[in-house]
Enzyme design. Structure first.
Site, PDB file in Angstrom:
ATOM      1  CB  ILE A  19     -10.263   1.364  16.133  1.00 33.43           C
ATOM      2  CG1 ILE A  19      -8.658   1.271  15.576  1.00 33.43           C
ATOM      3  CG2 ILE A  19     -10.735   2.652  15.955  1.00 33.43           C
ATOM      4  CD1 ILE A  19      -8.684   1.244  14.072  1.00 33.43           C
ATOM      5  CB  SER A  24      -9.234   0.382  -0.190  1.00 33.38           C
ATOM      6  OG  SER A  24      -8.824   0.567  -1.566  1.00 33.38           O
ATOM      7  CG  HIS A  55      -5.125   3.814   0.775  1.00 35.00           C
ATOM      8  ND1 HIS A  55      -4.840   2.373   0.677  1.00 35.00           N
ATOM      9  CD2 HIS A  55      -6.421   3.773   0.284  1.00 35.00           C
ATOM     10  CE1 HIS A  55      -5.561   1.652  -0.025  1.00 35.00           C
ATOM     11  NE2 HIS A  55      -6.819   2.592  -0.015  1.00 35.00           N
ATOM     12  CG  ASN A 103      -4.572  -0.004  22.831  1.00 27.77           C
ATOM     13  OD1 ASN A 103      -5.766  -0.257  22.430  1.00 27.77           O
ATOM     14  ND2 ASN A 103      -3.738   0.498  22.108  1.00 27.77           N
ATOM     15  CG  ASP A 125      -2.416   0.594   1.001  1.00 29.74           C
ATOM     16  OD1 ASP A 125      -2.223   1.753   0.925  1.00 29.74           O
ATOM     17  OD2 ASP A 125      -3.239  -0.216   0.860  1.00 29.74           O
TER      18      ASP A 125
END
Length: 585
Positions: free
Chosen positions: A210, A351, A192, A206, A157
């Protein structure tokens, strides 16, 4: 050849203030639970005790009745604070007690990451407008089995922001590479690649941001795209080769191009044990008719992914394809890590769908490292949630389900993807659906250096011959052009006697060794920018008797008229097939 960026980035989200969700914990000892204030015990008594006898059991253990459970002879009792261990020991020693457990606390399989509630793709409870409860990949059930420890996913990527706190310790930087700068620090100047990486393997529990689909796995960043989200297919080929040589089992490539490149196909085919998870593209097109690559490559280790939204509908931008696209995954308004330190964005695109699948493949390989790439693909498709809105949009017609993929049975290994499992394949490393063995040595002609036995004057040794399977042979075609009748003259024109119409048809003859059913598939040739391929136009099953059969191919198949163009008819009988071409005018 430039690779366009297949993502559309929406609003940048700052880390909001939020109460953390309850985190999952490892199994605690009785002493630890006692120190945390636990006092409850679940007791199964011996059947038939009187009320006085039940009371005596409680008195001996110095506990009090809390409530009766709906199970036979089962109740919840409470010990004094700090007296859990003694009460547990007393109850276990009592002959009138069958079994006793600590009434342990339970927690949701969410995480204590503050943005967990925004991650509808992993847990969708339908709380927001336009979302549907259950329209998620059921990752929490999969996490009860594994979180992907021991697996590494190569992300080909735009690089990664290695300093992002939600990716700390999640990156294999020792083997990372930047094919634009030709160095070993593939820093993300676009965003990206960091977004894709977070979806796959952001840290869980943690108390930051997310959680990724496979938070126990690692990511190997390989940078092939710059700040504009574009790159060269030659760099992609090198990145694929690097991942394959390193033995990486999963490669995520959320990118694509409209032109076919043989070298791209060859490098993927060179590493059959590596699953290449790729994006279908964001043009809202049918990839079967308008191919994008690598999605449309017909290789067993390519997994092409379309996108769904939070209501389990195909995303409006997502490409589709009944034969090229394997399955869909959440790809609309996906929250993940971004290129700035500690930042997150919501983005949409196929993606964003692909990394969900890459993460699940990592979970599958962590649970069963013996799976081949082809077996992993088969399990993904078998375990997908069948969604009516996705019917005809992909091979599976389904949306990714992590738990379903883990639980789906693995088909037999077929490393050369010729339809014959390894156990009975005469050439397990060479595609050979016919399985011919002229010299009877157990090695198929396709991989036998000496397929014809040397001449011998000795009497042949009788070899037991197993019952023969039904075979397809002697396929012949009579004619090459199919043409229907022209319409009669329109009203009002000079009346003339119309010549008799004589259609042109193709006759297809073949022989089978016994009564069976063959599949007749019509494939039509289409070309885009000088790249041509055959795609399925229609198909039908044909029951035939043993011996010679002749089929007539006319302007119509059933009630479906064949459009003008170049076709091929493919006869299939199990792993056997024969192909003939014809033209419709």
């Amino acid at each position: 050849m430039r690779l366009p960026s297949p993502t559309k980035v929406f609003a940048l989200l700052l880390l909001p203030l939020a109460l953390p969700c309850a985190g999952s914990a490892s199994a605690a000892t009785v002493e630890e639970l006692e120190r945390e204030g636990a006092t409850g015990l679940i007791v199964q008594r011996a059947p038939g005790l009187t009320a006085d006898e039940r009371e005596q059991v409680r008195d001996d253990a110095q506990v009090e009745l809390d409530e009766l459970l709906p199970l036979p002879d089962t109740e919840v009792v409470q010990a004094d604070r700090g007296g859990l261990s003694e009460a547990l020991e007393a109850l276990r020693d009592d002959p009138d007690v069958v079994h006793v457990d600590v009434d342990v606390p339970v927690t949701a399989y969410g995480t204590n990451d503050p943005l967990w509630s925004e991650m509808w793709a992993l847990e969708n409870v339908g709380k927001n407008r336009g979302t549907t409860a259950g329209a998620d990949i059921a990752v929490q059930s999969a996490w009860a089995v594994t979180r992907g420890a021991g697996q590494t996913i190569a992300v080909v990527d735009s690089g990664v922001t290695s300093s992002h706190p939600d990716l700390a310790g999640q990156l294999d930087l020792a083997n990372a590479y930047d094919y634009l700068e030709r160095d070993t620090t593939p820093q993300d100047t676009h965003g990206h690649g960091t977004h894709v990486t977070g979806t796959i393997a952001a840290l869980a529990d943690n108390q930051v941001g997310i959680a990724g689909v496979a938070p126990g796995a690692k990511v190997l960043p390989l940078r092939v795209m710059g700040s504009g989200g574009e790159g060269l297919v030659s760099d992609v080929i090198q990145a694929f080769d690097r991942a394959g040589r390193l033995g990486i089992r999963v490669v995520n490539a959320s990118l694509g191009a409209s032109a076919y490149t043989k070298s791209l196909r060859d490098v993927i085919a060179a590493y059959p044990e590596t699953a290449f998870v790729v994006a279908a593209g964001n043009d809202g097109k049918d990839v079967d008719a308008t191919p994008t690559y690598p999605c449309a490559l017909p290789l067993a280790n390519v997994i092409c992914v379309g996108a769904t939204d939070a209501a389990d509908n195909p995303a409006s931008f997502s490409n589709r394809g009944a034969t090229a696209v394997d399955l869909h995954a959440p790809g609309s308004k996906i929250l993940s890590t971004w290129k700035s330190f500690g930042s997150y964005v919501t983005a949409s695109g196929t993606s964003m769908a692909s990394p969900h699948v890459s993460g699940v493949v990592a979970l599958m390989l962590a649970a069963d490292p013996t799976l081949s790439a082809g077996q992993a693909r088969a399990k993904l498709l078998a375990g997908a949630d069948r969604i009516p809105a996705l019917a005809g949009h992909s091979v599976s017609g389904g949306r990714l389900d992590a738990a379903g993929a883990l639980n789906a049975p693995a088909p037999p290994r077929d490393d050369d993807a010729d339809g014959v499992p390894n156990g009975g394949d005469l050439c397990p490393g060479t595609p050979d659906p016919a399985q011919r063995d002229a010299d009877g040595d157990g090695l198929g002609d396709a991989c036998d250096p000496t397929p014809v036995p040397p001449a011998s004057t000795d009497a042949p040794v009788a070899v037991p011959v197993p019952p023969a399977a039904v075979t397809l042979r002697s396929v012949h075609r009579n004619g090459t052009v199919v043409q229907g009748c022209k319409r009669a003259a329109r009203k009002g024109r000079t009346s003339r006697k119309q010549p008799k119409c004589k259609t042109k048809q193709v006759k297809l003859s073949f022989t089978v060794s016994a009564a069976t059913t063959v599949q007749l598939v019509y494939e039509r040739r289409s070309c885009v920018r000088k790249t041509c391929r055959f795609a399925v136009a229609t198909r039908r099953s044909v029951p035939v008797l043993g011996g010679r059969t002749t089929l007539t191919i006319g302007p119509e198949v059933g009630r479906r008229k064949l459009a003008r163009g170049t076709y091929r008819a493919v006869l299939r009988l199990g792993a056997q097939h024969a192909t003939v071409r014809f033209t419709v005018r």
